[in-house]
Design a protein around this motif. Structure first.
Motif, PDB file in Angstrom:
ATOM      1  N   GLY A  63       0.668  -0.624   6.838  1.00 36.11           N
ATOM      2  CA  GLY A  63      -0.059  -1.876   7.359  1.00 36.11           C
ATOM      3  C   GLY A  63       0.195  -2.538   8.630  1.00 36.11           C
ATOM      4  O   GLY A  63       1.310  -2.425   9.109  1.00 36.11           O
ATOM      5  N   ARG A  64      -0.404  -3.333   9.338  1.00 31.63           N
ATOM      6  CA  ARG A  64      -0.356  -3.876  10.514  1.00 31.63           C
ATOM      7  C   ARG A  64      -0.914  -5.404  10.572  1.00 31.63           C
ATOM      8  O   ARG A  64      -1.499  -5.810  11.475  1.00 31.63           O
ATOM      9  N   GLN A  65      -0.743  -5.934   9.132  1.00 37.06           N
ATOM     10  CA  GLN A  65      -1.181  -7.232   9.034  1.00 37.06           C
ATOM     11  C   GLN A  65      -0.483  -8.331  10.103  1.00 37.06           C
ATOM     12  O   GLN A  65      -1.027  -9.499  10.712  1.00 37.06           O
ATOM     13  N   ASP A  66       0.801  -7.998  10.431  1.00 34.92           N
ATOM     14  CA  ASP A  66       1.701  -8.627  11.492  1.00 34.92           C
ATOM     15  C   ASP A  66       1.544  -7.789  12.850  1.00 34.92           C
ATOM     16  O   ASP A  66       1.861  -6.695  12.753  1.00 34.92           O
ATOM     17  N   PRO A  67       0.921  -8.767  13.882  1.00 37.50           N
ATOM     18  CA  PRO A  67       0.654  -8.070  15.138  1.00 37.50           C
ATOM     19  C   PRO A  67       2.276  -7.218  15.940  1.00 37.50           C
ATOM     20  O   PRO A  67       2.045  -6.559  16.617  1.00 37.50           O
ATOM     21  N   ALA A 121       9.710 -16.798  -5.384  1.00 29.86           N
ATOM     22  CA  ALA A 121      10.435 -15.622  -4.892  1.00 29.86           C
ATOM     23  C   ALA A 121       9.113 -14.573  -4.366  1.00 29.86           C
ATOM     24  O   ALA A 121       9.262 -14.227  -3.337  1.00 29.86           O
ATOM     25  N   SER A 122       7.859 -14.720  -5.122  1.00 29.15           N
ATOM     26  CA  SER A 122       6.920 -13.987  -4.547  1.00 29.15           C
ATOM     27  C   SER A 122       6.448 -14.671  -3.262  1.00 29.15           C
ATOM     28  O   SER A 122       6.258 -13.749  -2.236  1.00 29.15           O
ATOM     29  N   ALA A 127       6.529 -14.153   2.945  1.00 31.80           N
ATOM     30  CA  ALA A 127       6.479 -15.323   4.081  1.00 31.80           C
ATOM     31  C   ALA A 127       7.929 -15.470   4.586  1.00 31.80           C
ATOM     32  O   ALA A 127       8.034 -16.137   5.401  1.00 31.80           O
ATOM     33  N   GLY A 128       8.910 -14.923   4.030  1.00 27.88           N
ATOM     34  CA  GLY A 128      10.147 -15.012   4.475  1.00 27.88           C
ATOM     35  C   GLY A 128      11.074 -16.503   3.730  1.00 27.88           C
ATOM     36  O   GLY A 128      11.872 -16.542   3.024  1.00 27.88           O
ATOM     37  N   VAL A 145       3.097 -22.062   1.406  1.00 26.01           N
ATOM     38  CA  VAL A 145       2.855 -21.508   2.746  1.00 26.01           C
ATOM     39  C   VAL A 145       1.693 -20.651   2.428  1.00 26.01           C
ATOM     40  O   VAL A 145       0.348 -20.463   3.402  1.00 26.01           O
ATOM     41  N   ASN A 146       1.794 -19.616   1.622  1.00 24.70           N
ATOM     42  CA  ASN A 146       0.876 -18.566   1.299  1.00 24.70           C
ATOM     43  C   ASN A 146       0.359 -18.593  -0.110  1.00 24.70           C
ATOM     44  O   ASN A 146       0.440 -17.632  -0.601  1.00 24.70           O
ATOM     45  N   GLN A 147       0.040 -19.502  -0.568  1.00 24.76           N
ATOM     46  CA  GLN A 147      -0.533 -20.172  -1.924  1.00 24.76           C
ATOM     47  C   GLN A 147      -1.377 -18.938  -2.343  1.00 24.76           C
ATOM     48  O   GLN A 147      -1.412 -18.557  -3.409  1.00 24.76           O
ATOM     49  N   GLY A 148      -2.367 -18.286  -1.752  1.00 28.96           N
ATOM     50  CA  GLY A 148      -3.357 -17.622  -1.801  1.00 28.96           C
ATOM     51  C   GLY A 148      -2.680 -16.186  -2.200  1.00 28.96           C
ATOM     52  O   GLY A 148      -3.054 -15.450  -3.454  1.00 28.96           O
TER      53      GLY A 148
END
Length: 177
Positions: A63-67, A121-122, A127-128, A145-148
């Motif tokens: 995957g390339r979700q992060d450029p 932990a998830s 997200a780090g 930060v990434n609740q979804g």
């Protein structure tokens, strides 16, 4: 002016760069659970839930979700994360599901030990840091930060409780105690 053929070609390239490339086999739930236990996963159910969200259990997905980085394999590890965990191989080796799973388990174990809860932990796995929101400020309590992403993992995590390989392991542990 760009021709229609050139525009179509450019769109294909962009699509390939930003979408997961999937050419591998799908790992079975209980095979993954068994292997995660062998790698001393603190929470094999959580490993399975994250692998389902990250790769749909496809061992060869890229995957390339992060450029800035490609994500590899079952647990969608970045090469930098794998190196941090001691991986010294070639990036394509991260498409080996057992190598990828072992590194992913080690990374998730670190996050579980540091943050305690399955949700935190998830969030940290993805997200780090689970708590840093925009401009370095902490997120409001009870939110990540990434609740979804965390919500998707929790849905999968709750579904795993009915897997036969998990219920058998739990009852075997209860008998030993």
């Amino acid at each position: 002016m760009v021709s229609h053929k050139m525009r179509a070609f450019i769109l294909c390239i962009v699509f390939l760069m930003w979408s997961p490339i999937s050419i591998g086999k799908t790992i079975k739930d209980c095979d993954l659970i068994k292997q995660a236990k062998e790698y001393n996963a603190l929470n094999p159910r959580l490993v399975l839930a994250i692998a389902k969200i990250e790769s749909s259990l496809n061992s060869k997905v890229m995957g390339r979700q992060d450029p800035r980085a490609v994500h590899y394999g079952l647990m969608q590890l970045k090469l930098g994360t794998a190196r941090m965990l001691g991986f010294k191989g070639h990036p394509k080796d991260l498409l080996d599901w057992k190598i990828n799973l072992k590194l992913g388990v080690n990374y998730l174990n670190e996050k579980l030990e540091k943050h305690g809860s399955v949700q935190a932990a998830s969030a940290a796995y993805n997200a780090g840091s689970p708590f840093i929101c925009k401009k370095g400020k902490r997120c409001k309590r009870g939110s990540f930060v990434n609740q979804g992403y965390v919500d998707k993992v929790m849905v999968q995590y709750k579904r795993q409780s009915t897997l036969r390989c998990i219920t058998e392991a739990s009852s075997a542990l209860a008998v030993q105690a």
